[in-house]
Scaffold this active site. Structure first.
Site, PDB file in Angstrom:
ATOM      1  CE1 TYR A 126       3.807 -13.635   4.851  1.00  0.00           C
ATOM      2  CE2 TYR A 126       5.007 -15.001   6.416  1.00  0.00           C
ATOM      3  CZ  TYR A 126       4.995 -14.184   5.307  1.00  0.00           C
ATOM      4  OH  TYR A 126       6.171 -13.912   4.640  1.00  0.00           O
TER       5      TYR A 126
ATOM      6  CB  SER B 125       8.021 -17.406   4.359  1.00  0.00           C
ATOM      7  OG  SER B 125       8.272 -17.260   5.735  1.00  0.00           O
TER       8      SER B 125
HETATM    9  P1  NAD Z   1       9.158  -5.555   1.704  1.00  0.00           P
HETATM   10  O1  NAD Z   1       7.934  -5.050   2.370  1.00  0.00           O
HETATM   11  O2  NAD Z   1      10.358  -4.686   1.702  1.00  0.00           O
HETATM   12  O3  NAD Z   1       8.853  -5.976   0.201  1.00  0.00           O
HETATM   13  C1  NAD Z   1       7.608  -6.382  -0.268  1.00  0.00           C
HETATM   14  C2  NAD Z   1       7.392  -5.701  -1.574  1.00  0.00           C
HETATM   15  O4  NAD Z   1       6.145  -6.133  -2.160  1.00  0.00           O
HETATM   16  C3  NAD Z   1       7.305  -4.201  -1.401  1.00  0.00           C
HETATM   17  O5  NAD Z   1       8.052  -3.584  -2.422  1.00  0.00           O
HETATM   18  C4  NAD Z   1       5.827  -3.920  -1.553  1.00  0.00           C
HETATM   19  O6  NAD Z   1       5.553  -2.619  -1.985  1.00  0.00           O
HETATM   20  C5  NAD Z   1       5.480  -4.970  -2.600  1.00  0.00           C
HETATM   21  N1  NAD Z   1       4.051  -5.193  -2.719  1.00  0.00           N
HETATM   22  C6  NAD Z   1       3.154  -5.406  -1.743  1.00  0.00           C
HETATM   23  N2  NAD Z   1       1.916  -5.500  -2.271  1.00  0.00           N
HETATM   24  C7  NAD Z   1       2.056  -5.355  -3.610  1.00  0.00           C
HETATM   25  C8  NAD Z   1       1.145  -5.354  -4.694  1.00  0.00           C
HETATM   26  N3  NAD Z   1      -0.168  -5.503  -4.495  1.00  0.00           N
HETATM   27  N4  NAD Z   1       1.626  -5.177  -5.951  1.00  0.00           N
HETATM   28  C9  NAD Z   1       2.947  -5.007  -6.146  1.00  0.00           C
HETATM   29  N5  NAD Z   1       3.857  -4.991  -5.163  1.00  0.00           N
HETATM   30  C10 NAD Z   1       3.406  -5.157  -3.898  1.00  0.00           C
HETATM   31  O7  NAD Z   1       9.501  -6.946   2.389  1.00  0.00           O
HETATM   32  P2  NAD Z   1      10.474  -8.146   1.918  1.00  0.00           P
HETATM   33  O8  NAD Z   1      10.893  -8.784   3.157  1.00  0.00           O
HETATM   34  O9  NAD Z   1      11.477  -7.700   0.952  1.00  0.00           O
HETATM   35  O10 NAD Z   1       9.408  -9.120   1.227  1.00  0.00           O
HETATM   36  C11 NAD Z   1       9.615  -9.731  -0.025  1.00  0.00           C
HETATM   37  C12 NAD Z   1       9.084 -11.152   0.013  1.00  0.00           C
HETATM   38  O11 NAD Z   1       9.862 -11.908   0.937  1.00  0.00           O
HETATM   39  C13 NAD Z   1       7.631 -11.284   0.460  1.00  0.00           C
HETATM   40  O12 NAD Z   1       6.975 -12.213  -0.363  1.00  0.00           O
HETATM   41  C14 NAD Z   1       7.763 -11.819   1.871  1.00  0.00           C
HETATM   42  O13 NAD Z   1       6.626 -12.557   2.265  1.00  0.00           O
HETATM   43  C15 NAD Z   1       9.004 -12.676   1.749  1.00  0.00           C
HETATM   44  N6  NAD Z   1       9.665 -12.972   3.025  1.00  0.00           N
HETATM   45  C16 NAD Z   1      10.214 -11.975   3.776  1.00  0.00           C
HETATM   46  C17 NAD Z   1      10.784 -12.299   4.992  1.00  0.00           C
HETATM   47  C18 NAD Z   1      11.351 -11.245   5.913  1.00  0.00           C
HETATM   48  O14 NAD Z   1      11.682 -11.570   7.067  1.00  0.00           O
HETATM   49  N7  NAD Z   1      11.518 -10.008   5.488  1.00  0.00           N
HETATM   50  C19 NAD Z   1      10.853 -13.630   5.409  1.00  0.00           C
HETATM   51  C20 NAD Z   1      10.302 -14.603   4.602  1.00  0.00           C
HETATM   52  C21 NAD Z   1       9.717 -14.272   3.408  1.00  0.00           C
END
Ligand code: NAD
Length: 248
Positions: free
Chosen positions: A156, A142
């Site tokens: 985080y 991130s």
């Molecule tokens: P999201 O919530 O849609 O996706 C996260 C996914 O991880 C979901 O499918 C959730 O069910 C899964 N997950 C959570 N705990 C789990 C576990 N114990 N076992 C298996 N799966 C699990 O959100 P996203 O934004 O698509 O996030 C994906 C990645 O991107 C994450 O690592 C997040 O930190 C990172 N990220 C997101 C953003 C943002 O603004 N959305 C920004 C920077 C980084």
């Protein structure tokens, strides 16, 4: 020929957001994809869509915080499709809050999913990749893995800084085995990630950012696709992507 023909990709956290979009993008380029998460119904829908578009996909229910399930996921990918060429460590949680509110369960959850989950799946995949003397690990960090801000909260950010450090260590440890490592660092992306925040102040703190025109999950999937389709001599180490209007 599509660029990932013959490749097998495992994507964690594929039931929504960036993981789901990445699975679709890699499958469209010819990869067989193993989509892993806890919500089976969402995975089954995703597999149906990918297969409907002529792709190959397998749903694997997996909680990445359970080491044996993470190892089982990699085994299942090998048994079904014959190898693991790409692992996208995407599963993550962002339970923002300041320290001092007793939310230790949420800190633990973030370290368990964002750091330990990534390590368990990586550990299992490295074994397979070393045997085939090639592979690609894509670790989703991130902007908070590069910069600590009050909005993203220290804990985080701490998990995502750990992802950065672990990824750079892996890059150096694995280069002789032709295993590449890419860190992807998104800014704000429109997904369900912030929906799980329980701390009202932290949720309010994000409000301004979410008013901007933020990224779509497909924007990050495209960056991942770029990294994994480069020639073997090219190791894209780090991709930082913010929405154009995101200041920090
Ligand atoms: P999201 O919530 O849609 O996706 C996260 C996914 O991880 C979901 O499918 C959730 O069910 C899964 N997950 C959570 N705990 C789990 C576990 N114990 N076992 C298996 N799966 C699990 O959100 P996203 O934004 O698509 O996030 C994906 C990645 O991107 C994450 O690592 C997040 O930190 C990172 N990220 C997101 C953003 C943002 O603004 N959305 C920004 C920077 C980084």
């Amino acid at each position: 020929m599509v660029k990932l023909d013959g490749k097998v990709a495992v994507i964690t956290g594929a039931s929504s957001g960036i993981g789901e979009a990445t699975a679709e993008a890699l499958a469209a380029e010819g990869a067989a994809v193993v989509v892993a998460a806890r919500r089976e119904d969402r995975l089954v829908d995703l597999v149906g869509r990918i297969e409907g578009n002529g792709g190959r996909a397998l749903a694997a229910v997996c909680d990445v915080t359970d080491e044996s399930q993470a190892h089982g996921l990699i085994r299942k990918a090998q048994e079904t499709f014959g190898s693991v060429d790409i692992l996208v460590n995407n599963a993550g949680v962002m339970l923002l809050s300041a320290v001092g509110k007793g939310l230790s369960d949420e800190w633990r959850r973030m370290f368990d999913v964002n750091v330990m989950g990534l390590l368990y799946a990586t550990d299992a995949a490295i074994d397979a990749m070393k045997r085939q003397q090639s592979g690609h690990l894509v670790n989703i960090s991130s902007v908070a893995g590069r910069k600590v801000s009050r909005t993203s909260s220290g804990v985080y950010a701490g998990t995502k800084h750990a992802v950065g450090a672990i990824s750079e260590g892996l890059r150096q440890e694995l280069l002789e085995d032709n295993i590449r490592v890419t860190i992807v660092e998104p800014g704000a992306v429109a997904t369900e990630l912030p929906d799980h925040i329980t701390d009202e102040d932290a949720r309010e703190g994000l409000g301004g950012l979410l008013q901007l025109e933020i990224l779509q999950a497909e924007d990050i999937a495209n960056a991942i696709l770029y990294a994994v389709t480069q020639p073997p001599r090219v190791s894209v180490n780090e991709i930082l992507i913010r929405p154009t209007q995101q200041p920090v």
